[in-house]
Design an enzyme around this catalytic site. Structure first.
Site, PDB file in Angstrom:
ATOM      1  N   ILE A  18       0.776  -1.217   0.054  1.00 30.83           N
ATOM      2  CA  ILE A  18       0.053  -0.152  -0.119  1.00 30.83           C
ATOM      3  C   ILE A  18       1.059   1.173  -0.042  1.00 30.83           C
ATOM      4  O   ILE A  18       0.558   2.411  -0.535  1.00 30.83           O
ATOM      5  CB  ILE A  18      -1.056   0.007   1.325  1.00 30.83           C
ATOM      6  CG1 ILE A  18      -2.027   1.135   1.092  1.00 30.83           C
ATOM      7  CG2 ILE A  18      -0.461   0.113   2.478  1.00 30.83           C
ATOM      8  CD1 ILE A  18      -3.433   0.977   2.092  1.00 30.83           C
ATOM      9  N   GLY A  39       3.589  -4.663  11.046  1.00 33.13           N
ATOM     10  CA  GLY A  39       2.744  -5.014   9.950  1.00 33.13           C
ATOM     11  C   GLY A  39       2.688  -3.515   9.019  1.00 33.13           C
ATOM     12  O   GLY A  39       3.675  -3.061   8.650  1.00 33.13           O
ATOM     13  N   VAL A  40       1.635  -3.369   8.659  1.00 31.83           N
ATOM     14  CA  VAL A  40       1.247  -2.375   7.451  1.00 31.83           C
ATOM     15  C   VAL A  40       1.634  -0.818   8.098  1.00 31.83           C
ATOM     16  O   VAL A  40       2.109   0.012   7.446  1.00 31.83           O
ATOM     17  CB  VAL A  40      -0.046  -2.137   6.943  1.00 31.83           C
ATOM     18  CG1 VAL A  40      -1.224  -1.793   8.034  1.00 31.83           C
ATOM     19  CG2 VAL A  40      -0.035  -1.409   5.608  1.00 31.83           C
ATOM     20  N   ASP A  41       1.294  -0.632   9.556  1.00 36.69           N
ATOM     21  CA  ASP A  41       1.817   0.446  10.355  1.00 36.69           C
ATOM     22  C   ASP A  41       3.414   0.752  10.203  1.00 36.69           C
ATOM     23  O   ASP A  41       3.824   2.006   9.871  1.00 36.69           O
ATOM     24  CB  ASP A  41       1.335   0.306  11.713  1.00 36.69           C
ATOM     25  CG  ASP A  41       1.317   1.601  12.402  1.00 36.69           C
ATOM     26  OD1 ASP A  41       1.850   2.769  11.955  1.00 36.69           O
ATOM     27  OD2 ASP A  41       0.808   1.528  13.929  1.00 36.69           O
ATOM     28  N   SER A 129      -7.292  -4.780  10.771  1.00 31.24           N
ATOM     29  CA  SER A 129      -7.665  -5.905  12.003  1.00 31.24           C
ATOM     30  C   SER A 129      -7.221  -7.320  11.476  1.00 31.24           C
ATOM     31  O   SER A 129      -7.372  -8.197  12.412  1.00 31.24           O
ATOM     32  CB  SER A 129      -8.845  -5.871  12.624  1.00 31.24           C
ATOM     33  OG  SER A 129      -8.984  -4.731  13.372  1.00 31.24           O
ATOM     34  N   GLY A 131      -4.334  -8.491  10.702  1.00 29.92           N
ATOM     35  CA  GLY A 131      -3.033  -9.071  10.984  1.00 29.92           C
ATOM     36  C   GLY A 131      -3.001  -9.487  12.452  1.00 29.92           C
ATOM     37  O   GLY A 131      -3.622 -10.436  13.119  1.00 29.92           O
ATOM     38  N   VAL A 132      -2.024  -8.563  13.302  1.00 24.90           N
ATOM     39  CA  VAL A 132      -1.761  -8.609  14.726  1.00 24.90           C
ATOM     40  C   VAL A 132      -3.155  -8.851  15.512  1.00 24.90           C
ATOM     41  O   VAL A 132      -3.395  -9.563  16.481  1.00 24.90           O
ATOM     42  CB  VAL A 132      -0.929  -7.605  15.080  1.00 24.90           C
ATOM     43  CG1 VAL A 132      -0.559  -8.081  16.433  1.00 24.90           C
ATOM     44  CG2 VAL A 132       0.262  -7.508  14.515  1.00 24.90           C
TER      45      VAL A 132
HETATM   46  N1  AR6 Z   1       0.655  -3.173   2.291  1.00 21.83           N
HETATM   47  C1  AR6 Z   1      -0.540  -3.586   2.251  1.00 21.83           C
HETATM   48  N2  AR6 Z   1      -1.026  -4.511   3.536  1.00 21.83           N
HETATM   49  C2  AR6 Z   1       0.075  -5.072   4.257  1.00 21.83           C
HETATM   50  C3  AR6 Z   1       1.336  -4.434   4.318  1.00 21.83           C
HETATM   51  C4  AR6 Z   1       1.485  -3.599   3.156  1.00 21.83           C
HETATM   52  N3  AR6 Z   1       2.963  -3.012   3.047  1.00 21.83           N
HETATM   53  N4  AR6 Z   1       2.076  -4.961   5.392  1.00 21.83           N
HETATM   54  C5  AR6 Z   1       1.217  -5.750   5.975  1.00 21.83           C
HETATM   55  N5  AR6 Z   1      -0.100  -5.745   5.386  1.00 21.83           N
HETATM   56  P1  AR6 Z   1      -1.364  -5.323  10.787  1.00 21.83           P
HETATM   57  P2  AR6 Z   1      -3.919  -4.794  12.256  1.00 21.83           P
HETATM   58  C6  AR6 Z   1      -1.304  -6.271   5.929  1.00 21.83           C
HETATM   59  O1  AR6 Z   1      -1.084  -6.554  11.510  1.00 21.83           O
HETATM   60  O2  AR6 Z   1      -4.034  -6.366  12.462  1.00 21.83           O
HETATM   61  C7  AR6 Z   1       0.364  -2.688  14.297  1.00 21.83           C
HETATM   62  O3  AR6 Z   1       1.297  -3.008  14.813  1.00 21.83           O
HETATM   63  C8  AR6 Z   1      -1.117  -7.440   6.676  1.00 21.83           C
HETATM   64  O4  AR6 Z   1      -0.852  -8.810   5.736  1.00 21.83           O
HETATM   65  O5  AR6 Z   1      -0.645  -4.285   9.940  1.00 21.83           O
HETATM   66  O6  AR6 Z   1      -5.070  -3.959  12.124  1.00 21.83           O
HETATM   67  C9  AR6 Z   1      -0.402  -1.462  14.770  1.00 21.83           C
HETATM   68  O7  AR6 Z   1       0.529  -0.624  15.302  1.00 21.83           O
HETATM   69  C10 AR6 Z   1      -2.596  -7.838   7.234  1.00 21.83           C
HETATM   70  O8  AR6 Z   1      -3.456  -8.466   6.156  1.00 21.83           O
HETATM   71  O9  AR6 Z   1      -2.757  -4.515  11.248  1.00 21.83           O
HETATM   72  C11 AR6 Z   1      -1.373  -2.220  15.702  1.00 21.83           C
HETATM   73  O10 AR6 Z   1      -0.541  -2.109  16.850  1.00 21.83           O
HETATM   74  C12 AR6 Z   1      -3.089  -6.491   7.301  1.00 21.83           C
HETATM   75  O11 AR6 Z   1      -2.210  -5.653   6.495  1.00 21.83           O
HETATM   76  C13 AR6 Z   1      -1.583  -3.467  15.201  1.00 21.83           C
HETATM   77  O12 AR6 Z   1      -0.567  -3.916  14.547  1.00 21.83           O
HETATM   78  C14 AR6 Z   1      -3.404  -5.742   8.711  1.00 21.83           C
HETATM   79  O13 AR6 Z   1      -2.287  -6.337   9.438  1.00 21.83           O
HETATM   80  C15 AR6 Z   1      -2.927  -3.340  13.995  1.00 21.83           C
HETATM   81  O14 AR6 Z   1      -3.373  -4.589  13.711  1.00 21.83           O
END
Ligand code: AR6
Length: 181
Positions: A18, A39-41, A129, A131-132
């Site tokens: 993204i 993750g994405v953050d 939501s 991922g983690v």
């Molecule tokens: N582009 C698109 N999607 C992605 C990318 C990317 N570069 N990287 C990961 N994903 P998560 P959550 C997907 O864990 O569950 C953080 O530490 C990934 O495969 O990022 O909402 C925050 O600070 C997954 O399907 O978000 C919060 O503490 C999706 O993004 C917590 O994680 C979301 O996974 C939020 O958890």
């Protein structure tokens, strides 16, 4: 990439990172402290160069205290191709009886409303939501896609879509969209 015409707008689903998207705004799956994370953050913070985004997030938190699940806040996109980042907080999955569905829906809808307020017409979301935070992906996809459809039908933005990380996620979301849109 697949897309669907909704009202006078367009809903898209694509696979990728993204942080590379050239849209008005990308959405970040943040935490309530806007403190960055994995993750994405983490990917978004790294791609912006981190320091300026961190400073902007800290300013928001010093103004509002914390960003509750389901709410959204906006910052500049800094070094990203996207002009803005909309930060939203999805629910942590606790089995589905803690209001998770409504909070996830609100995360999408409040992001779209904030986009509208800032004259953003194109916006891309990650799977908030999924991922983690552990939300079951198929359920999350239904909620997300119906929220985007609702936002497009209401004319909040012109183009809204999902960017899925990896082929498995992409295929599941695309199949879900074929079923429900
Ligand atoms: N582009 C698109 N999607 C992605 C990318 C990317 N570069 N990287 C990961 N994903 P998560 P959550 C997907 O864990 O569950 C953080 O530490 C990934 O495969 O990022 O909402 C925050 O600070 C997954 O399907 O978000 C919060 O503490 C999706 O993004 C917590 O994680 C979301 O996974 C939020 O958890």
């Amino acid at each position: 990439m697949k897309d669907w015409k909704i009202g006078s707008g367009r809903l898209f689903i694509r696979q990728g990172d993204i942080t590379t998207l050239e849209v008005d705004a990308i959405v970040n799956a943040a935490n309530s402290r806007l403190a960055g994370g994995g993750g994405v953050d983490g990917a978004i913070h790294r791609a912006t160069g981190a320091a300026k985004l961190q400073e902007a997030c800290q300013k928001i938190i010093s103004d509002i205290g914390s960003l509750p699940p389901g709410e959204a806040a906006i910052t500049d996109g800094f070094n990203l191709p996207a002009k803005y980042i909309i930060h939203t907080v999805g629910p942590i999955w606790h089995g589905g009886t803690n209001g998770e569905l409504k909070l996830l829906k609100n995360a999408y809808l409040n992001s779209l409303k904030l986009a509208r307020k800032n004259n953003i017409t194109t916006i891309a979301f990650p799977a908030i939501s999924c991922g983690v935070y552990g939300y079951p992906v198929k359920e999350a996809a239904c909620i997300a896609l119906l929220a985007l459809k609702k936002g497009l039908e209401a004319g909040l933005v012109e183009e809204a879509g999902m960017v899925l990380h990896g082929e498995t996620a992409y295929k599941l979301w695309a199949a879900t969209a074929e079923e429900i849109l």
